[in-house]
Design a protein around this motif. Structure first.
Motif, PDB file in Angstrom:
ATOM      1  N   GLY A 143       0.836  -1.185   0.000  1.00 10.63           N
ATOM      2  CA  GLY A 143       0.000   0.000   0.000  1.00 10.63           C
ATOM      3  C   GLY A 143       0.869   1.231   0.000  1.00 10.63           C
ATOM      4  O   GLY A 143       2.045   1.191   0.374  1.00 10.63           O
ATOM      5  N   HIS A 144       0.283   2.338  -0.437  1.00  9.22           N
ATOM      6  CA  HIS A 144       1.012   3.608  -0.469  1.00  9.22           C
ATOM      7  C   HIS A 144       0.363   4.605   0.483  1.00  9.22           C
ATOM      8  O   HIS A 144      -0.866   4.711   0.541  1.00  9.22           O
ATOM      9  CB  HIS A 144       1.017   4.186  -1.890  1.00  9.22           C
ATOM     10  N   SER A 145       1.190   5.309   1.252  1.00  8.93           N
ATOM     11  CA  SER A 145       0.738   6.368   2.150  1.00  8.93           C
ATOM     12  C   SER A 145      -0.275   5.818   3.168  1.00  8.93           C
ATOM     13  O   SER A 145       0.026   4.864   3.876  1.00  8.93           O
ATOM     14  CB  SER A 145       0.156   7.531   1.330  1.00  8.93           C
ATOM     15  N   SER A 146      -1.476   6.364   3.230  1.00  9.56           N
ATOM     16  CA  SER A 146      -2.473   5.852   4.180  1.00  9.56           C
ATOM     17  C   SER A 146      -2.831   4.404   3.863  1.00  9.56           C
ATOM     18  O   SER A 146      -3.228   3.641   4.757  1.00  9.56           O
ATOM     19  CB  SER A 146      -3.728   6.724   4.159  1.00  9.56           C
ATOM     20  N   GLY A 147      -2.699   4.008   2.598  1.00 14.81           N
ATOM     21  CA  GLY A 147      -2.935   2.611   2.230  1.00 14.81           C
ATOM     22  C   GLY A 147      -1.905   1.688   2.857  1.00 14.81           C
ATOM     23  O   GLY A 147      -2.220   0.560   3.251  1.00 14.81           O
ATOM     24  N   ALA A 148      -0.651   2.151   2.968  1.00 13.21           N
ATOM     25  CA  ALA A 148       0.377   1.368   3.650  1.00 13.21           C
ATOM     26  C   ALA A 148       0.042   1.225   5.130  1.00 13.21           C
ATOM     27  O   ALA A 148       0.261   0.169   5.735  1.00 13.21           O
ATOM     28  CB  ALA A 148       1.740   2.027   3.470  1.00 13.21           C
ATOM     29  N   HIS A 149      -0.503   2.301   5.713  1.00 11.70           N
ATOM     30  CA  HIS A 149      -0.868   2.278   7.127  1.00 11.70           C
ATOM     31  C   HIS A 149      -1.955   1.247   7.412  1.00 11.70           C
ATOM     32  O   HIS A 149      -1.809   0.393   8.295  1.00 11.70           O
ATOM     33  CB  HIS A 149      -1.334   3.668   7.570  1.00 11.70           C
TER      34      HIS A 149
END
Length: 390
Positions: A143-149
């Protein structure tokens, strides 16, 4: 591309449905998976099984958008280098704030994983001969950014639930508790976080330094108290859960034992985790091709990638998350110099900003080169990208 709806209202899957459901304003239309399969695994009749499946792995990608925006079609190009490497790719959409808070977003990811596992079982199998070009590498969550979180939070919450079940079973010799039968879902072998804000309290203070903390969806999406913000931080949640579990089942003394509240565990992190990390809590999946969860285990490896010039989420967010994860016991063999044995790896990109990381994966650049090298090196015999040092 195949569009898979998992929200309940959409009953049919659509082939080559380019964004028709993504533009809908209803929250159910946000619960959609854009599935890409390499040509060798796509079948004309859209069947769920095939005798010629030879996919090397699956990427389950979670888009970003500060918890309050973003749609899967915006990230379709992430699939390109993975399809080229003979991976199947699922770009996952989910409800965003205000339609869903962070916990509901995590629940959406679990629902999407279950839907994909049930409807596309061939994505988790490789029936071809094991050669350097067809070796099964595993299931990858990214995930990227909040998706990584929220992707990493989903993994940690799975583990915490396993700890809670273990705690309950230790307490009750005669089980009178009826638990809902858990359905098999995707067991992720690897996690790849890109530019993620993993500590919500730290990121709140960072947003406050820019004067945008009340404009950002983060605080209302994650919870408005400091304790709730901490419990929605993957690494902090893990260390609190471990400390709580081992203090209950393996009592030990801490320097400040006057309080048993969550704050005391957070304040005594080093002392708590030094005890917890001595326990053999984590174990990687025993099978290289296992993709369903039956007694959840932590992923084999976690890669955290971040741009050094990221002004949206500072790279220190990755450094601190990796530090706490290692303190919690996610460590490799220190005597082995092979990077494949490091449970948590950090990869920092110079002269790279927040969006640069994901854009380079889409269109080409050092982020794509280094990420694909890491992915393909999960296979012992693969030599691709080996000319590019990490």
């Amino acid at each position: 591309m195949t569009t898979i709806h998992y929200g309940g209202e959409k009953g049919e899957n659509d082939n080559n449905n380019i964004g028709s459901s993504s533009t809908s304003s209803s929250s159910s239309s946000m619960k959609v998976i854009h599935l890409f399969e390499p040509p060798s695994t796509s079948s004309k009749d859209n069947s769920n099984s095939s005798s010629s499946r030879n996919t090397r792995g699956l990427l389950f990608f979670v888009h970003g958008g500060a918890w309050g925006s973003g749609l899967p079609w915006m990230y379709r190009l992430v699939a390109y280098p993975f399809i080229k490497a003979n991976f199947s790719v699922a770009i996952v959409g989910y409800r965003t704030y205000p339609d869903a808070d962070v916990q509901e977003q995590v629940n959406d990811l679990e629902e999407a994983a279950l839907k994909l596992y049930q409807e596309r079982p061939h994505l988790f199998k490789n029936t071809s001969k094991q050669s350097s070009e067809s070796e099964w590498l595993g299931t990858f969550l990214s995930g990227h950014s909040s998706g990584a979180h929220i992707a990493l939070l989903m993994i940690i919450e799975r583990f915490v639930k396993e700890l809670q079940k273990r705690s309950t079973s230790n307490k009750t010799t005669n089980s009178s508790i009826t638990t809902k039968e858990e359905k098999e879902t995707i067991q992720f072998d690897y996690v790849m976080g890109l530019s993620g804000p993993y500590s919500i309290p730290d990121h709140f203070h960072y947003e406050a330094s820019w004067g945008v903390e009340e404009l950002s969806p983060m605080k209302p999406a994650c919870g408005k108290s400091i304790t709730k913000l901490k419990m929605k931080s993957p690494a902090l949640l893990l260390h609190y859960a471990l400390a709580s579990y081992y203090q209950e089942h393996h009592p030990f003394q801490v320097s400040d034992s006057s309080s048993s509240s969550p704050s005391s565990f957070f304040d005594n992190i080093e002392e708590q985790i030094m005890h917890c990390s001595s326990k053999k809590t984590f174990s990687p999946s025993s099978s290289s091709s296992s993709s369903s969860s039956s007694g959840f285990v932590m992923p084999k490896q976690i890669l955290l990638m971040h741009g050094m010039e990221d002004s949206t989420v500072p790279f220190t967010a990755t450094a601190e998350c990796a530090r706490i994860l290692r303190m919690c016991g996610l460590q490799g063999d220190n005597n082995n110099k092979n990077n494949n044995n490091n449970r948590v790896e950090e990869l920092y990109l110079g002269k790279t900003g927040h969006q640069d990381v994901v854009l380079q994966i889409m269109v080409g650049g050092k982020a794509r080169t280094k990420l694909m090298k890491w992915v393909l090196n999960r296979g012992k015999n693969d030599q691709s990208y080996n000319n590019v040092p990490l």
